[in-house]
Write a protein that holds these residues in place. Structure first.
Motif, PDB file in Angstrom:
ATOM      1  N   LEU A 127     -18.482  37.894 -18.936  1.00  0.00           N
ATOM      2  CA  LEU A 127     -17.917  36.862 -19.819  1.00  0.00           C
ATOM      3  C   LEU A 127     -18.966  36.341 -20.803  1.00  0.00           C
ATOM      4  O   LEU A 127     -18.671  36.102 -21.980  1.00  0.00           O
ATOM      5  N   LYS A 128     -20.199  36.173 -20.331  1.00  0.00           N
ATOM      6  CA  LYS A 128     -21.291  35.743 -21.231  1.00  0.00           C
ATOM      7  C   LYS A 128     -21.515  36.790 -22.325  1.00  0.00           C
ATOM      8  O   LYS A 128     -21.793  36.462 -23.484  1.00  0.00           O
ATOM      9  N   SER A 129     -21.391  38.042 -21.933  1.00  0.00           N
ATOM     10  CA  SER A 129     -21.551  39.147 -22.874  1.00  0.00           C
ATOM     11  C   SER A 129     -20.428  39.129 -23.923  1.00  0.00           C
ATOM     12  O   SER A 129     -20.671  39.312 -25.118  1.00  0.00           O
ATOM     13  N   GLU A 195      -8.466  51.355  -5.847  1.00  0.00           N
ATOM     14  CA  GLU A 195      -8.672  50.306  -6.839  1.00  0.00           C
ATOM     15  C   GLU A 195      -8.954  49.021  -6.066  1.00  0.00           C
ATOM     16  O   GLU A 195      -8.296  48.735  -5.071  1.00  0.00           O
ATOM     17  N   ARG A 196      -9.931  48.254  -6.545  1.00  0.00           N
ATOM     18  CA  ARG A 196     -10.289  46.988  -5.897  1.00  0.00           C
ATOM     19  C   ARG A 196     -10.426  45.938  -6.997  1.00  0.00           C
ATOM     20  O   ARG A 196     -11.412  45.942  -7.733  1.00  0.00           O
ATOM     21  N   VAL A 197      -9.423  45.092  -7.121  1.00  0.00           N
ATOM     22  CA  VAL A 197      -9.414  44.106  -8.207  1.00  0.00           C
ATOM     23  C   VAL A 197      -9.411  42.706  -7.596  1.00  0.00           C
ATOM     24  O   VAL A 197      -8.628  42.405  -6.691  1.00  0.00           O
ATOM     25  N   GLN A 198     -10.296  41.857  -8.091  1.00  0.00           N
ATOM     26  CA  GLN A 198     -10.397  40.496  -7.560  1.00  0.00           C
ATOM     27  C   GLN A 198      -9.088  39.740  -7.784  1.00  0.00           C
ATOM     28  O   GLN A 198      -8.475  39.842  -8.842  1.00  0.00           O
ATOM     29  N   ALA A 199      -8.690  38.980  -6.765  1.00  0.00           N
ATOM     30  CA  ALA A 199      -7.434  38.204  -6.836  1.00  0.00           C
ATOM     31  C   ALA A 199      -7.692  36.871  -7.548  1.00  0.00           C
ATOM     32  O   ALA A 199      -7.487  35.795  -7.005  1.00  0.00           O
ATOM     33  N   PHE A 200      -8.168  36.962  -8.788  1.00  0.00           N
ATOM     34  CA  PHE A 200      -8.517  35.760  -9.539  1.00  0.00           C
ATOM     35  C   PHE A 200      -7.273  34.948  -9.910  1.00  0.00           C
ATOM     36  O   PHE A 200      -6.278  35.499 -10.371  1.00  0.00           O
ATOM     37  N   THR A 201      -7.374  33.640  -9.727  1.00  0.00           N
ATOM     38  CA  THR A 201      -6.325  32.716 -10.154  1.00  0.00           C
ATOM     39  C   THR A 201      -6.801  32.009 -11.431  1.00  0.00           C
ATOM     40  O   THR A 201      -7.947  32.155 -11.850  1.00  0.00           O
ATOM     41  N   LEU A 202      -5.917  31.206 -11.995  1.00  0.00           N
ATOM     42  CA  LEU A 202      -6.279  30.432 -13.177  1.00  0.00           C
ATOM     43  C   LEU A 202      -7.507  29.552 -12.881  1.00  0.00           C
ATOM     44  O   LEU A 202      -8.430  29.454 -13.699  1.00  0.00           O
ATOM     45  N   ALA A 203      -7.542  28.934 -11.696  1.00  0.00           N
ATOM     46  CA  ALA A 203      -8.678  28.079 -11.315  1.00  0.00           C
ATOM     47  C   ALA A 203      -9.982  28.875 -11.269  1.00  0.00           C
ATOM     48  O   ALA A 203     -11.046  28.383 -11.666  1.00  0.00           O
ATOM     49  N   ASP A 204      -9.920  30.126 -10.798  1.00  0.00           N
ATOM     50  CA  ASP A 204     -11.116  30.979 -10.760  1.00  0.00           C
ATOM     51  C   ASP A 204     -11.627  31.243 -12.174  1.00  0.00           C
ATOM     52  O   ASP A 204     -12.830  31.173 -12.441  1.00  0.00           O
ATOM     53  N   PHE A 205     -10.698  31.557 -13.076  1.00  0.00           N
ATOM     54  CA  PHE A 205     -11.098  31.812 -14.465  1.00  0.00           C
ATOM     55  C   PHE A 205     -11.699  30.554 -15.089  1.00  0.00           C
ATOM     56  O   PHE A 205     -12.717  30.624 -15.780  1.00  0.00           O
ATOM     57  N   GLU A 206     -11.080  29.418 -14.824  1.00  0.00           N
ATOM     58  CA  GLU A 206     -11.607  28.157 -15.386  1.00  0.00           C
ATOM     59  C   GLU A 206     -13.053  27.926 -14.936  1.00  0.00           C
ATOM     60  O   GLU A 206     -13.909  27.549 -15.733  1.00  0.00           O
ATOM     61  N   ARG A 207     -13.322  28.191 -13.656  1.00  0.00           N
ATOM     62  CA  ARG A 207     -14.670  28.006 -13.115  1.00  0.00           C
ATOM     63  C   ARG A 207     -15.659  28.989 -13.768  1.00  0.00           C
ATOM     64  O   ARG A 207     -16.757  28.606 -14.176  1.00  0.00           O
ATOM     65  N   MET A 208     -15.248  30.258 -13.898  1.00  0.00           N
ATOM     66  CA  MET A 208     -16.140  31.269 -14.477  1.00  0.00           C
ATOM     67  C   MET A 208     -16.363  31.022 -15.971  1.00  0.00           C
ATOM     68  O   MET A 208     -17.467  31.232 -16.479  1.00  0.00           O
ATOM     69  N   PHE A 209     -15.324  30.553 -16.661  1.00  0.00           N
ATOM     70  CA  PHE A 209     -15.479  30.252 -18.093  1.00  0.00           C
ATOM     71  C   PHE A 209     -16.482  29.116 -18.296  1.00  0.00           C
ATOM     72  O   PHE A 209     -17.289  29.156 -19.214  1.00  0.00           O
ATOM     73  N   LYS A 211     -18.982  28.420 -16.451  1.00  0.00           N
ATOM     74  CA  LYS A 211     -20.328  28.965 -16.226  1.00  0.00           C
ATOM     75  C   LYS A 211     -20.798  29.833 -17.392  1.00  0.00           C
ATOM     76  O   LYS A 211     -22.001  30.024 -17.572  1.00  0.00           O
ATOM     77  N   SER A 212     -19.841  30.377 -18.150  1.00  0.00           N
ATOM     78  CA  SER A 212     -20.220  31.331 -19.198  1.00  0.00           C
ATOM     79  C   SER A 212     -20.097  30.771 -20.608  1.00  0.00           C
ATOM     80  O   SER A 212     -20.256  31.501 -21.583  1.00  0.00           O
ATOM     81  N   GLY A 213     -19.806  29.467 -20.722  1.00  0.00           N
ATOM     82  CA  GLY A 213     -19.791  28.848 -22.045  1.00  0.00           C
ATOM     83  C   GLY A 213     -18.520  29.087 -22.835  1.00  0.00           C
ATOM     84  O   GLY A 213     -18.536  29.174 -24.060  1.00  0.00           O
TER      85      GLY A 213
END
Length: 243
Positions: A127-129, A195-209, A211-213
């Motif tokens: 995401l930072k990239s 295939e192994r895909v993370q079960a990301f929720t909206l809250a997970d994305f909010e947290r990662m965003f 962290k990544s600005g």
């Protein structure tokens, strides 16, 4: 360094056979709706991250944009490069290490082409990239499956026959990931992919965003850009800006 599941599977011709039902009309419908919503200026620079064989990128270029597609799969990029022309280019590239700085007006990551890595740090680095590659007022669009609905409706066993190949699919949730085992025979040889895909929720994305600005400016739940509903929506489409 050991190759990961996505480096094997996405580079395999069988991946494209299994998902051959993904039609261009669906991709074009989403691009049309995103274009109407985002209103990019003519000649806007657009990055298609994890572009596969380039169906979104080719259509974006037809609409008049300057498009770059990147993917880790050498085979997919080799296929996509047949469509290259002025203002349409494809490169083999890892999304975690983009070489662009303040360059693109829009970056797109379509059709759940995220969530492949083992650690949150890797996803935040990606995401930072993405963020680094965008101009100051640039926009990132991530199109992910709606994890809650996927898990609720998971069919654990399924058989699909395509191009004379009988794919045996086994899906389950483990360790915060939605996992699909893919087994089949072809010309008397047995194959096994996953295939192994993370079960990301909206809250997970909010947290990662955070962290990544990045921050979310809008969410949608379908390719028609309907409102997002955690219970009912098929997709989680995130429109993001630099924080």
């Amino acid at each position: 360094m050991q190759r990961k599941w996505f480096q094997y599977w996405f580079n395999s011709p069988f991946y494209h056979i299994l998902y051959s039902q993904r039609d261009d009309a669906e991709a074009e419908f989403l691009i049309d709706n995103l274009s109407a919503y985002l209103k990019p200026e003519a000649n806007s620079r657009i990055l298609d991250i994890a572009c596969g064989r380039g169906r979104h990128a080719v259509y974006l270029h037809k609409k008049g944009y300057d498009v770059t597609g990147i993917d880790l799969s050498e085979q997919s990029i080799k296929y996509a490069q047949q469509f290259e022309q002025k203002n349409l280019h494809f490169f083999v590239h890892d999304m975690r290490r983009l070489a662009f700085i303040n360059y693109f007006d829009i970056a797109l990551n379509m059709f759940t082409s995220f969530g492949y890595f083992e650690t949150e740090k890797d996803h935040v680095n990606a995401l930072k990239s993405f963020r680094k590659g965008l101009k100051a007022d640039g926009t990132l669009v991530i199109d992910y499956f709606n994890t809650q609905k996927i898990i609720k409706n998971l069919t654990s066993q399924e058989i699909k026959t395509l191009d004379g190949i009988e794919f045996h699919l086994h899906k389950f949730v483990s360790d915060g990931k939605i996992i699909k085992h893919i087994n089949f025979e072809h010309r008397n040889k047995v194959y096994a992919f996953e295939e192994r895909v993370q079960a990301f929720t909206l809250a997970d994305f909010e947290r990662m965003f955070e962290k990544s600005g990045l921050h979310i400016s809008a969410t949608f739940g379908s390719y028609g850009l309907d409102p997002y509903d955690a219970e009912k929506s098929d997709r989680l489409i995130l429109i993001c800006k630099k924080a």
